[in-house]
Write an enzyme that holds these catalytic residues in place. Structure first.
Site, PDB file in Angstrom:
ATOM      1  N   THR B 167      26.923  18.202  84.047  1.00  0.00           N
ATOM      2  CA  THR B 167      27.241  19.074  82.922  1.00  0.00           C
ATOM      3  C   THR B 167      26.840  18.271  81.700  1.00  0.00           C
ATOM      4  O   THR B 167      26.804  17.054  81.757  1.00  0.00           O
ATOM      5  CB  THR B 167      28.768  19.330  82.912  1.00  0.00           C
ATOM      6  OG1 THR B 167      29.106  20.050  84.080  1.00  0.00           O
ATOM      7  CG2 THR B 167      29.215  20.078  81.693  1.00  0.00           C
ATOM      8  N   ARG B 195      29.858  32.163  90.421  1.00  0.00           N
ATOM      9  CA  ARG B 195      30.832  31.070  90.317  1.00  0.00           C
ATOM     10  C   ARG B 195      30.841  30.498  88.903  1.00  0.00           C
ATOM     11  O   ARG B 195      29.789  30.244  88.307  1.00  0.00           O
ATOM     12  CB  ARG B 195      30.495  29.975  91.325  1.00  0.00           C
ATOM     13  CG  ARG B 195      31.466  28.771  91.326  1.00  0.00           C
ATOM     14  CD  ARG B 195      30.831  27.576  90.677  1.00  0.00           C
ATOM     15  NE  ARG B 195      31.705  26.402  90.632  1.00  0.00           N
ATOM     16  CZ  ARG B 195      31.478  25.344  89.857  1.00  0.00           C
ATOM     17  NH1 ARG B 195      30.405  25.305  89.084  1.00  0.00           N
ATOM     18  NH2 ARG B 195      32.298  24.332  89.849  1.00  0.00           N
ATOM     19  N   VAL B 196      32.016  30.330  88.349  1.00  0.00           N
ATOM     20  CA  VAL B 196      32.175  29.769  87.011  1.00  0.00           C
ATOM     21  C   VAL B 196      32.977  28.475  87.131  1.00  0.00           C
ATOM     22  O   VAL B 196      33.994  28.438  87.827  1.00  0.00           O
ATOM     23  CB  VAL B 196      32.915  30.759  86.081  1.00  0.00           C
ATOM     24  CG1 VAL B 196      33.058  30.186  84.679  1.00  0.00           C
ATOM     25  CG2 VAL B 196      32.190  32.104  86.042  1.00  0.00           C
ATOM     26  N   GLY B 197      32.506  27.420  86.489  1.00  0.00           N
ATOM     27  CA  GLY B 197      33.208  26.129  86.523  1.00  0.00           C
ATOM     28  C   GLY B 197      34.085  25.950  85.299  1.00  0.00           C
ATOM     29  O   GLY B 197      34.456  26.910  84.621  1.00  0.00           O
ATOM     30  N   ASP B 198      34.403  24.710  85.004  1.00  0.00           N
ATOM     31  CA  ASP B 198      35.340  24.426  83.919  1.00  0.00           C
ATOM     32  C   ASP B 198      34.699  24.469  82.531  1.00  0.00           C
ATOM     33  O   ASP B 198      35.408  24.632  81.523  1.00  0.00           O
ATOM     34  CB  ASP B 198      35.972  23.051  84.114  1.00  0.00           C
ATOM     35  CG  ASP B 198      34.922  21.941  84.065  1.00  0.00           C
ATOM     36  OD1 ASP B 198      34.017  21.952  84.924  1.00  0.00           O
ATOM     37  OD2 ASP B 198      34.991  21.077  83.169  1.00  0.00           O
ATOM     38  N   THR B 218      33.399  16.700  82.382  1.00  0.00           N
ATOM     39  CA  THR B 218      32.347  16.905  83.371  1.00  0.00           C
ATOM     40  C   THR B 218      32.886  16.438  84.711  1.00  0.00           C
ATOM     41  O   THR B 218      33.826  15.650  84.764  1.00  0.00           O
ATOM     42  CB  THR B 218      31.066  16.154  82.989  1.00  0.00           C
ATOM     43  OG1 THR B 218      30.105  16.323  84.036  1.00  0.00           O
ATOM     44  CG2 THR B 218      31.313  14.658  82.804  1.00  0.00           C
ATOM     45  N   GLY B 221      34.211  20.902  88.816  1.00  0.00           N
ATOM     46  CA  GLY B 221      34.732  21.964  87.968  1.00  0.00           C
ATOM     47  C   GLY B 221      36.052  22.545  88.427  1.00  0.00           C
ATOM     48  O   GLY B 221      36.957  22.780  87.616  1.00  0.00           O
TER      49      GLY B 221
END
Lengths: 302, 302
Positions: B167, B195-198, B218, B221
């Site tokens: 990231t 999919r969505v991460g942090d 980073t 996630g």
């Protein structure tokens, strides 16, 4: 020794009492009673807090007057779209979905993701395909659109921002002392396509940790997201030693200059203490604590 | 009197040094230098922390070896998809996007949303249409797909999970003492569609508050989201009186039993103190503090 308990909400926002007929108020309370009963039964039978919050939220997703699942708000294209999240206070596992359609119970898709560990958050078509793949109930858009929402959407010009950002949610503690939180919403009426509010955001609309609290928020999603309010409640309990009720009340007033807007918060502690706070004249809400009677209310003063 | 300063990262994860040639390490450092320079120049010329973090992240989105914008990871369909967020520590305004394609600089779309106040978070097509509507640079998928990522994707079987969750991010404080944070990512290689991460989650991958800190994370996630780590750093500083460095270090180890995984955190305080923490053997990183020289590094021991 903790008591099992469940608290639910079906949205907090400033409303003119004249806009809510006695019949409508009774219907709201009927929907709250049903959801409370669905969740409490599970706790009473020794079930988990996670199963209880899912059941309560599913019940509110089915109830056409609440802004989640069937009866959800319609976005600027006149389409319903859903966000939801579930969190397990014991494992800190979470599942969430945003900008999805077709899934009858968005909270159950979030719960399925929680049980699988990864991914935590799925959006849009990817989430819808996932739901189909695991055999969840799917519905056509028409199923979700009630005549009341459709009429309101068509009368957009006359819309007075009433019922714009309701959300449903539940927090619970079970007989084993495990906490859980779940939140589900149809978002804002006339919202921008793809707009996501606080409900599916872990830390904002939904958070749970067995040692501190389980929290579900409702109100103006953007303000709640920017304030990360569910996690702020946890932080005040964990690091500042606040009581759960004080933490919730303070969170509804946090950084008022920057984060103004309607806010409602429900929470439960590891000892079964419950807390409710809102800065509006109503929050559709209910709770039931082991051995006690169910309580539901709409207006602030009742 | 604060000093202006900027800190950047381009991902933290366990890597075998043998997998990184000296040439590749030099290229990483070149990309970090460019991004640092882009952000620092703005601060030096009296610009805002917000403009500085946007410029640094844009530079890393353009750099093909970092997992954001051009050169991003490809999901299980072989397509690039982006998440990004920006937050303003003064106003607590935020902007974020998830599961978007085509937008050359996802961080600039997030910044545009921040400037408009609402909505804070847009997903998918709704976000892409918004970007087009405001005239942001758009690119075909082919622009984003580098030959290196494509080859890796095709050799999926041999993939050793290297470079899976990088990231890019930046935090800064400007001459007026305003803080800002920005984060941008191409997500995981082979990630589930949607999919969505942090990174785009305010409180998880990105958070800023002028009185406490600006933070960008980073790493894995899902673990960062479940821990709401950027906001946990803020909470430790605000309520527990931790130093910023201690808060960042503790956050990388928070609830280790439940939240294991690679984690890296960069942060800056209201007095221009910087902090970097990671639990991996490398984090591509850099910083420059008013009056000082730029510093970039990859491995833990350097």
């Amino acid at each position: 020794m903790n008591k099992y308990a469940i608290v639910i909400h079906a949205g907090a926002e400033a409303m003119d009492p004249k806009d809510v007929s006695p019949e409508k108020e009774q219907k709201y309370k009927q929907g709250l009673q049903q959801a409370l009963q669905a969740g409490y039964e599970i706790l009473e039978n020794g079930g988990s807090a996670l199963d209880a919050v899912e059941a309560a939220v599913k019940s509110m997703e089915d109830f056409p007057l609440f802004n989640a699942g069937r009866g959800a708000n319609l976005n600027e294209q006149g389409e319903p779209a859903f966000d939801a999240a579930v969190m397990d206070g014991k494992t800190l596992k979470a599942g969430a979905v945003c900008s999805i359609r077709y899934v009858k119970h968005p909270v159950s898709l979030a719960y399925a993701l929680l049980q699988k560990s990864k991914p935590v958050l799925l959006s849009g078509e990817g989430a819808e395909e996932y739901a189909k793949g695991i055999g969840l109930d799917m519905e056509d858009p028409a199923y979700f659109i009630t005549s009341e929402r459709k009429e309101k959407w068509e009368e957009k010009e006359q819309e007075k921002l009433a019922e714009q950002h309701d959300t449903v949610g539940a927090v619970a503690i079970d007989k084993d002392g495990n906490l859980a939180a779940a939140t589900s919403t149809g978002g804002l009426a006339y919202q921008h396509k793809g707009r996501v509010g606080d409900s599916p955001i872990i830390g904002s609309g939904t958070f749970a940790h067995n040692d501190y609290c389980a929290v579900s928020c409702t109100g103006e999603g953007e303000a709640i997201m920017r304030g990360v309010l569910a996690h702020e409640v946890y932080a005040m309990v964990k690091y500042a030693g606040e009581s759960l009720q004080d933490a919730c009340t303070k969170a509804t007033k946090l950084y008022d200059a920057q984060l103004k807007g309607d806010k409602g918060i429900i929470a439960v502690s590891p000892t079964g203490e419950i807390a409710l706070a809102f800065n509006t004249n109503q929050m559709k809400r209910g709770y039931r604590i082991q051995g006690g009677e169910p309580v539901v209310a709409v207006w602030k003063e009742e």
